[in-house]
Design a protein around this motif. Structure first.
Motif, PDB file in Angstrom:
ATOM      1  N   ILE A   1       0.608  -1.357  -0.323  1.00 22.63           N
ATOM      2  CA  ILE A   1      -0.136   0.187  -0.423  1.00 22.63           C
ATOM      3  C   ILE A   1       0.642   1.233   0.003  1.00 22.63           C
ATOM      4  CG2 ILE A   1      -0.015  -0.151   2.472  1.00 22.63           C
ATOM      5  CD1 ILE A   1      -2.135   1.493  -0.581  1.00 22.63           C
ATOM      6  N   GLY A   2       1.856   1.179   0.963  1.00 25.15           N
ATOM      7  CA  GLY A   2       2.732   2.373   0.827  1.00 25.15           C
ATOM      8  C   GLY A   2       2.887   2.686  -0.557  1.00 25.15           C
ATOM      9  N   HIS A   3       3.904   1.320  -1.399  1.00 21.83           N
ATOM     10  CA  HIS A   3       4.782   1.670  -2.702  1.00 21.83           C
ATOM     11  C   HIS A   3       3.863   2.075  -2.939  1.00 21.83           C
ATOM     12  CE1 HIS A   3       8.047  -1.157  -1.138  1.00 21.83           C
ATOM     13  NE2 HIS A   3       8.559   0.133  -1.109  1.00 21.83           N
ATOM     14  N   HIS A   4       2.380   1.414  -3.440  1.00 18.71           N
ATOM     15  CA  HIS A   4       1.471   2.038  -4.795  1.00 18.71           C
ATOM     16  C   HIS A   4       0.678   3.686  -4.290  1.00 18.71           C
ATOM     17  CE1 HIS A   4      -2.499   2.603  -7.198  1.00 18.71           C
ATOM     18  NE2 HIS A   4      -3.344   2.560  -5.771  1.00 18.71           N
ATOM     19  N   ALA A   5       0.172   3.685  -3.281  1.00 18.06           N
ATOM     20  CA  ALA A   5       0.308   5.154  -3.243  1.00 18.06           C
ATOM     21  C   ALA A   5       1.056   5.932  -3.128  1.00 18.06           C
ATOM     22  CB  ALA A   5      -0.121   5.346  -1.539  1.00 18.06           C
ATOM     23  N   ALA A   6       2.144   6.072  -3.093  1.00 24.82           N
ATOM     24  CA  ALA A   6       3.361   7.095  -3.498  1.00 24.82           C
ATOM     25  C   ALA A   6       3.804   6.962  -4.948  1.00 24.82           C
ATOM     26  CB  ALA A   6       4.864   5.928  -2.321  1.00 24.82           C
ATOM     27  N   LEU A   7       3.576   5.824  -5.327  1.00 24.95           N
ATOM     28  CA  LEU A   7       4.057   5.989  -6.663  1.00 24.95           C
ATOM     29  C   LEU A   7       2.548   6.778  -7.360  1.00 24.95           C
ATOM     30  CD1 LEU A   7       5.166   5.028  -9.254  1.00 24.95           C
ATOM     31  CD2 LEU A   7       4.095   2.850  -9.260  1.00 24.95           C
ATOM     32  N   ALA A   8       1.320   6.127  -7.261  1.00 26.02           N
ATOM     33  CA  ALA A   8       0.226   7.205  -7.748  1.00 26.02           C
ATOM     34  C   ALA A   8      -0.282   8.422  -7.343  1.00 26.02           C
ATOM     35  CB  ALA A   8      -0.899   5.589  -7.241  1.00 26.02           C
ATOM     36  N   TYR A   9       0.399   9.020  -6.717  1.00 24.03           N
ATOM     37  CA  TYR A   9      -0.200  10.263  -5.938  1.00 24.03           C
ATOM     38  C   TYR A   9       1.376  10.947  -6.807  1.00 24.03           C
ATOM     39  CZ  TYR A   9      -2.914   7.948  -2.484  1.00 24.03           C
ATOM     40  OH  TYR A   9      -3.738   7.802  -1.415  1.00 24.03           O
ATOM     41  N   SER A  10       1.935  10.435  -6.992  1.00 18.72           N
ATOM     42  CA  SER A  10       3.339  11.385  -7.805  1.00 18.72           C
ATOM     43  C   SER A  10       3.405  11.526  -9.343  1.00 18.72           C
ATOM     44  CB  SER A  10       5.244  10.315  -7.530  1.00 18.72           C
ATOM     45  OG  SER A  10       5.627  10.221  -5.654  1.00 18.72           O
ATOM     46  N   VAL A  11       2.873   9.742  -9.773  1.00 22.19           N
ATOM     47  CA  VAL A  11       2.297  10.332 -11.378  1.00 22.19           C
ATOM     48  C   VAL A  11       1.262  11.391 -11.074  1.00 22.19           C
ATOM     49  CG1 VAL A  11       1.274   8.830 -12.351  1.00 22.19           C
ATOM     50  CG2 VAL A  11       3.094   8.452 -11.807  1.00 22.19           C
ATOM     51  N   ALA A  12       0.194  11.246 -10.155  1.00 19.13           N
ATOM     52  CA  ALA A  12      -1.199  12.112 -10.652  1.00 19.13           C
ATOM     53  C   ALA A  12      -0.390  13.800 -10.436  1.00 19.13           C
ATOM     54  CB  ALA A  12      -1.705  12.012  -9.107  1.00 19.13           C
ATOM     55  N   ALA A  13       0.803  13.995  -9.523  1.00 21.95           N
ATOM     56  CA  ALA A  13       1.409  15.171  -9.362  1.00 21.95           C
ATOM     57  C   ALA A  13       1.611  15.336 -10.929  1.00 21.95           C
ATOM     58  CB  ALA A  13       1.736  15.285  -8.336  1.00 21.95           C
ATOM     59  N   LEU A  14       2.687  14.283 -10.985  1.00 23.21           N
ATOM     60  CA  LEU A  14       3.378  15.111 -12.124  1.00 23.21           C
ATOM     61  C   LEU A  14       2.704  15.244 -13.962  1.00 23.21           C
ATOM     62  CD1 LEU A  14       6.276  12.468 -12.101  1.00 23.21           C
ATOM     63  CD2 LEU A  14       6.724  14.878 -11.368  1.00 23.21           C
ATOM     64  N   THR A  15       1.521  14.913 -13.555  1.00 17.87           N
ATOM     65  CA  THR A  15       0.143  14.891 -14.518  1.00 17.87           C
ATOM     66  C   THR A  15      -0.466  16.351 -14.340  1.00 17.87           C
ATOM     67  OG1 THR A  15       0.028  12.746 -14.588  1.00 17.87           O
ATOM     68  CG2 THR A  15      -2.161  13.725 -15.396  1.00 17.87           C
ATOM     69  N   LEU A  16      -0.803  16.548 -13.039  1.00 19.55           N
ATOM     70  CA  LEU A  16      -1.771  17.452 -13.639  1.00 19.55           C
ATOM     71  C   LEU A  16      -0.456  19.394 -12.591  1.00 19.55           C
ATOM     72  CD1 LEU A  16      -3.655  16.746 -10.578  1.00 19.55           C
ATOM     73  CD2 LEU A  16      -4.173  17.582 -12.694  1.00 19.55           C
ATOM     74  N   LEU A  17       0.861  18.813 -12.607  1.00 18.59           N
ATOM     75  CA  LEU A  17       1.850  20.029 -12.620  1.00 18.59           C
ATOM     76  C   LEU A  17       1.982  20.997 -13.720  1.00 18.59           C
ATOM     77  CD1 LEU A  17       4.627  19.457 -10.456  1.00 18.59           C
ATOM     78  CD2 LEU A  17       2.866  20.178  -9.829  1.00 18.59           C
ATOM     79  N   PRO A  18       2.218  20.494 -14.974  1.00 20.55           N
ATOM     80  CA  PRO A  18       2.102  21.265 -15.988  1.00 20.55           C
ATOM     81  C   PRO A  18       0.614  22.078 -16.374  1.00 20.55           C
ATOM     82  CG  PRO A  18       3.007  18.673 -16.256  1.00 20.55           C
ATOM     83  CD  PRO A  18       2.068  19.557 -15.162  1.00 20.55           C
ATOM     84  N   LEU A  19      -0.649  21.158 -15.488  1.00 17.93           N
ATOM     85  CA  LEU A  19      -1.830  22.266 -16.665  1.00 17.93           C
ATOM     86  C   LEU A  19      -2.220  23.577 -16.032  1.00 17.93           C
ATOM     87  CD1 LEU A  19      -3.933  18.661 -16.551  1.00 17.93           C
ATOM     88  CD2 LEU A  19      -2.831  19.590 -18.026  1.00 17.93           C
ATOM     89  N   PRO A  20      -2.129  23.867 -14.603  1.00 21.81           N
ATOM     90  CA  PRO A  20      -2.310  25.179 -14.308  1.00 21.81           C
ATOM     91  C   PRO A  20      -1.109  26.639 -15.185  1.00 21.81           C
ATOM     92  CG  PRO A  20      -1.798  23.640 -12.742  1.00 21.81           C
ATOM     93  CD  PRO A  20      -1.409  22.587 -13.476  1.00 21.81           C
TER      94      PRO A  20
END
Length: 303
Positions: free
Chosen positions: A187-206
């Motif tokens: 769960i720790g590895h999944h959450a860390a990876l999923a949240y990081s990918v989500a953050a990187l996906t969203l960072l350029p959009l604003p």
């Protein structure tokens, strides 16, 4: 998790901003901060360790390597859908009421049941199908009530539509997260990876929407940190852990507490009073989703 909509609305007020650009800023910074909070979970993440663990279970190192790669893809895919979920849902709060937005975005037990049927061939029972129909009728009531201007927001129909998109996206997010953990990720590895990918996906959009990351009052960043800590790092991670062991439909049933809590907070803090059609629609949705979840419960085994 009920605090999420409250912190979002408080941040909107404190910044004196709104619309898609600022909503994307909130979504990106929330996930970035959550990913930073989970940095310690990256310890022991190398694929070699995961492959060794899977090899011990399967007895086939080559097959284990494929399993690990598949789990990483599932987790990364979950992150992409999480980014879409937040982009759509947080934006919806600029256009419709907290009650309507949080009620529609938490219809995911219905969509999880449908996706499980399509993806895993887990056909819903008659009771689940009845619940789905009732929940969709409730969504229609909310849409009709919002279109008459009975709820807060500049464009309720747009906000409600975005909330539904957010619900569909988070349904994929939970199902992909379950598969990632079943294929070997903790769960720790999944959450860390999923949240990081989500953050990187969203960072350029604003930035693409013409919205920067600096220049806001300090309290805005404080509300964003609270979003990252409570509804994300604690709330989402807990649900991701539970979905590994319990039926996804039943896990998402617990999210039904979110619109209730969010609506109470919205009334207490903002004196936001939804119209009768919205309240009726919310009650019908909750009834339908509850019926769908109960109908999807596993049958007790016979001796």
């Amino acid at each position: 998790m009920s605090t999420a909509a409250l912190f979002i609305r408080l941040a909107l007020q404190a910044a004196g901003a709104g619309g898609a650009g600022f909503s994307l800023f909130l979504a990106a910074t929330r996930l970035l901060m959550a990913a930073l909070i989970l940095l310690p979970a990256w310890r022991g993440f190398p694929a070699e360790a995961l492959q060794r663990d899977s090899a011990e279970k399967s007895g086939n190192p080559d097959n284990a390597g494929k399993t690990v790669r598949r789990s990483l893809l599932y987790s990364a895919g979950a992150g992409v859908f999480l980014a879409l979920h937040f982009a759509a849902w947080i934006t919806s709060l600029s256009y419709t009421s907290i009650a309507a937005s949080t009620t529609l975005v938490t219809t995911n037990p219905v969509w999880v049941a449908l996706l499980s049927w399509i993806w895993f061939k887990e056909k819903p029972s008659g009771l689940t199908s009845l619940g789905i129909a009732i929940a969709l009728a409730g969504s229609l009531l909310i849409g009709l009530g919002s279109s008459t201007g009975s709820v807060a927001g500049s464009d309720p129909l747009l906000g409600n539509g975005l909330a539904l998109v957010g619900s569909w996206a988070v349904s994929f997010y939970f199902l992909l997260g379950r598969e990632a953990q079943r294929k070997g990720l903790s769960i720790g590895h999944h959450a860390a990876l999923a949240y990081s990918v989500a953050a990187l996906t969203l960072l350029p959009l604003p930035l693409l929407a013409g919205q920067g990351y600096t220049g806001y009052p300090p309290v805005v960043y404080g509300y964003t940190l609270l979003m990252a800590l409570f509804p994300q790092a604690i709330g989402h991670t807990s649900l991701n852990w539970a979905v590994r062991w319990v039926s996804p439909t039943l896990v998402t049933l617990t999210i039904l507490a979110e619109p209730v809590g969010s609506s109470i907070l919205g009334f207490l803090v903002f004196q936001e009073n939804p119209g009768r059609s919205v309240l009726l629609g919310a009650a019908v949705i909750l009834l339908g989703v509850a019926i769908a979840a109960v109908g999807n419960a596993p049958k007790p085994s016979t001796p």
